[in-house]
Design an enzyme around this catalytic site. Structure first.
Site, PDB file in Angstrom:
ATOM      1  N   ASP A 101      46.200  57.526  55.447  1.00  0.00           N
ATOM      2  CA  ASP A 101      46.284  56.380  56.356  1.00  0.00           C
ATOM      3  C   ASP A 101      45.374  56.623  57.555  1.00  0.00           C
ATOM      4  OD1 ASP A 101      47.713  58.250  57.890  1.00  0.00           O
ATOM      5  OD2 ASP A 101      49.593  57.589  56.973  1.00  0.00           O
ATOM      6  N   ASP A 140      44.792  56.266  61.760  1.00  0.00           N
ATOM      7  CA  ASP A 140      45.394  56.067  63.075  1.00  0.00           C
ATOM      8  C   ASP A 140      44.294  55.696  64.059  1.00  0.00           C
ATOM      9  OD1 ASP A 140      47.964  56.986  62.172  1.00  0.00           O
ATOM     10  OD2 ASP A 140      47.142  59.006  62.211  1.00  0.00           O
ATOM     11  N   ASP A 145      48.009  68.052  69.062  1.00  0.00           N
ATOM     12  CA  ASP A 145      48.578  69.355  68.700  1.00  0.00           C
ATOM     13  C   ASP A 145      47.550  70.422  68.339  1.00  0.00           C
ATOM     14  OD1 ASP A 145      48.047  67.901  66.402  1.00  0.00           O
ATOM     15  OD2 ASP A 145      50.028  68.166  65.497  1.00  0.00           O
TER      16      ASP A 145
HETATM   17  P1  ATP Z   1      48.968  63.374  58.218  1.00  0.00           P
HETATM   18  O1  ATP Z   1      48.737  61.911  58.429  1.00  0.00           O
HETATM   19  O2  ATP Z   1      48.182  64.016  57.158  1.00  0.00           O
HETATM   20  O3  ATP Z   1      50.415  63.668  58.144  1.00  0.00           O
HETATM   21  P2  ATP Z   1      48.203  63.546  60.947  1.00  0.00           P
HETATM   22  O4  ATP Z   1      47.588  64.665  61.713  1.00  0.00           O
HETATM   23  O5  ATP Z   1      47.458  62.272  60.892  1.00  0.00           O
HETATM   24  O6  ATP Z   1      48.483  64.126  59.521  1.00  0.00           O
HETATM   25  P3  ATP Z   1      50.283  62.004  62.145  1.00  0.00           P
HETATM   26  O7  ATP Z   1      51.735  62.308  62.239  1.00  0.00           O
HETATM   27  O8  ATP Z   1      49.835  60.814  61.401  1.00  0.00           O
HETATM   28  O9  ATP Z   1      49.648  63.319  61.527  1.00  0.00           O
HETATM   29  O10 ATP Z   1      49.750  61.977  63.636  1.00  0.00           O
HETATM   30  C1  ATP Z   1      48.480  61.461  63.991  1.00  0.00           C
HETATM   31  C2  ATP Z   1      47.877  62.291  65.102  1.00  0.00           C
HETATM   32  O11 ATP Z   1      48.727  62.267  66.254  1.00  0.00           O
HETATM   33  C3  ATP Z   1      47.717  63.775  64.783  1.00  0.00           C
HETATM   34  O12 ATP Z   1      46.515  64.039  64.099  1.00  0.00           O
HETATM   35  C4  ATP Z   1      47.722  64.390  66.161  1.00  0.00           C
HETATM   36  O13 ATP Z   1      46.483  64.242  66.801  1.00  0.00           O
HETATM   37  C5  ATP Z   1      48.735  63.535  66.894  1.00  0.00           C
HETATM   38  N1  ATP Z   1      50.092  64.094  66.780  1.00  0.00           N
HETATM   39  C6  ATP Z   1      51.018  63.814  65.830  1.00  0.00           C
HETATM   40  N2  ATP Z   1      52.150  64.496  66.023  1.00  0.00           N
HETATM   41  C7  ATP Z   1      51.953  65.224  67.142  1.00  0.00           C
HETATM   42  C8  ATP Z   1      52.757  66.131  67.882  1.00  0.00           C
HETATM   43  N3  ATP Z   1      54.005  66.419  67.498  1.00  0.00           N
HETATM   44  N4  ATP Z   1      52.211  66.681  68.989  1.00  0.00           N
HETATM   45  C9  ATP Z   1      50.963  66.386  69.394  1.00  0.00           C
HETATM   46  N5  ATP Z   1      50.158  65.554  68.742  1.00  0.00           N
HETATM   47  C10 ATP Z   1      50.630  64.973  67.627  1.00  0.00           C
HETATM   48 MG    MG Z   2      48.167  60.360  60.070  1.00  0.00          MG
END
Ligand code: ATP
Ligand code: MG
Length: 442
Positions: A65, A67, A148
């Site tokens: 997906d 963001d 993060d």
């Molecule tokens: P995936 O979609 O593969 O699970 P992702 O990194 O995109 O991985 P998401 O939960 O969709 O994870 O979060 C989008 C973005 O938001 C992350 O890439 C990160 O930059 C930020 N983020 C998400 N969770 C946290 C957190 N707990 N603390 C700090 N930043 C976060």
């Molecule tokens: Mg994501």
């Protein structure tokens, strides 16, 4: 205080990379995400594709997906984007529907101890450092330092093709590093879910967590108990219902997070190898099913993760004089009650989990009439799969698994085709069960 929060690298470290340098192709970005960025920009806002999708593209993976991060406030975003709404309290974000996709749009975050100007802060931290609310908005650079890991802090502009990198994420990805932004100790305490995310990204992406973060994770693993139990339910699924489940579980076990998340199963791990073997066999089974495009349900995963504890509890209650199925229900309830303090499993999942556990008793009964009835149980497939995994991990059950495999062939399969096919509660599907579907034994 503020000094500690300031990034190690100065803002001069900001790097802009062109398409030739970073290699992301515009055509690999979802059209809907580009439209969202476009709409925000046409209203004079900054907007970028950010997070996992940028990271995945840089690593040659298909993002699941997209963001978007922007300087527009949640209320402004909902005014600009049709079919969008604000969700979340702890962390306000906007869900925008675009075609069939759901795009998550977040407003740039600032430092959580930054004064808001109107008295009071929009962030709240508990005594242990846990960030219980984080709605302090900021600019692009501040947002970058609040994320993060460096690999998750890359901003891609799909209109001009530039990649913006404040934290050295591109370099880290290329070097195979998973690097926490800022002081890992503090970042894990602020939000202990980041420890689970570290494990997940290591397993999924093959990146290696830096040494400081590794130590901080070990040191702060108990903090995971501070996370709202409802939030952890999904996090576990995101780690263990995946094509890299076995590696992820090994990592959870090795860093000590598993025992924190599943204390009762953790106790069984200390009793011998069998529990570990069962859990790992279950993860391999999950991976194999996903590889064949077969569904694996959340209740199935959780029933497995808790089975060692349920079994131990059953054995402890066994001589109470009650009927074995009743004892199994009691054992299940006790384990679920205890588990609810850590991870809240919704009721629609606990019911089929209990069905699977009860079936472990029923499957012991090989009398033809009873066995035929057991075969028609709604969750038979899932229960049978658990039985096979128990045997695979070394539990001596007198050839019971094979007996049921043969019995199904003789009877003609009547249970659900897919063991864990659905997360729907048991009971409702009974009347729709097909007879004569091909047996998916094994
Ligand atoms: P995936 O979609 O593969 O699970 P992702 O990194 O995109 O991985 P998401 O939960 O969709 O994870 O979060 C989008 C973005 O938001 C992350 O890439 C990160 O930059 C930020 N983020 C998400 N969770 C946290 C957190 N707990 N603390 C700090 N930043 C976060
Ligand atoms: Mg994501």
């Amino acid at each position: 205080m503020l000094k500690r929060l300031l990034p190690k690298k100065s803002s001069k470290a900001q790097n802009r990379y062109s398409e030739r340098e970073h290699g992301i192709k515009r055509q690999d970005i979802s059209r809907q995400a580009i439209e969202v960025v476009d709409a925000l920009k046409s209203h004079k806002h900054e907007a970028y594709i950010v997070g996992g999708s940028v990271r995945d593209l840089l690593m040659g993976l298909h993002p699941k997906d997209f963001d978007v991060a922007t300087d527009a406030r949640p209320e402004q975003i909902t005014r600009i984007l049709p079919r969008s709404r604000i969700i979340g309290r702890r962390f306000k974000i906007v869900h925008a529907r675009a075609g069939r996709d759901l795009i998550e749009v977040t407003t740039f975050r600032g430092h959580h101890d930054k004064p808001t100007g109107r008295g009071g802060s929009h962030a709240q931290q508990s005594k242990s450092g846990l960030l219980v609310r984080d709605n302090v908005f900021g600019n692009l650079e501040e947002d970058a330092w609040r994320r993060d890991f460096t690999c998750n802090s890359l901003y891609y502009d799909p209109i001009d093709g530039t990649l913006i990198d404040y934290c050295g994420g591109l370099e880290d990805i290329r070097a195979g590093r998973l690097q926490t932004i800022g002081d890992p100790q503090e970042r894990f305490r602020e939000d202990p879910v980041r420890m689970l995310r570290a494990v997940r990204f290591e397993a999924k992406l093959g990146l290696k967590l830096d040494q400081d973060s590794r130590e901080a994770l070990r040191h702060n693993r108990q903090m995971i108990a501070e996370v709202a139990p409802a939030r952890l339910f999904d996090e576990i699924i995101k780690i263990l219902l995946t094509p890299y489940a076995e590696l992820a579980l090994e990592k959870l076990l090795n860093c000590g997070l598993f025992e924190q998340l599943f204390p009762a199963t953790g106790e069984q791990l200390a009793q011998g190898d069998r529990t570990r073997r069962l859990l790992l066999a279950a993860m391999r089974n999950t991976e194999a099913r996903l590889a064949e495009d077969k569904p694996v349900a959340s209740f199935f995963l959780y029933a497995l993760l808790l089975w060692p504890a349920v079994r131990a509890q059953f054995l402890a209650l066994k001589h109470s004089g009650a009927a074995p199925q009743e004892i199994m229900d009691q054992a299940g309830n006790l384990v679920l009650d205890r588990q609810a303090g850590r991870i809240l499993i919704p009721r629609r999942f606990t019911q089929p989990m209990q069905d699977m556990w009860r079936l472990q008793v029923r499957l012991e009964n090989r009398q033809p009439g009873k066995a035929s009835r057991t075969l028609r149980e709604d969750k038979f497939r899932a229960g049978y799969d658990l039985l096979l995994l128990r045997e695979e991990s070394g539990e001596a059950l007198g050839g019971l698994g094979q007996w049921w495999t043969d019995f199904q062939t003789q009877e003609g399969p009547s249970a659900e085709d897919e063991p864990s096919a659905s997360d729907r509660p048991s009971g409702r599907k009974k009347r729709r069960r097909r007879r004569g579907a091909p047996s998916p034994a094994g």
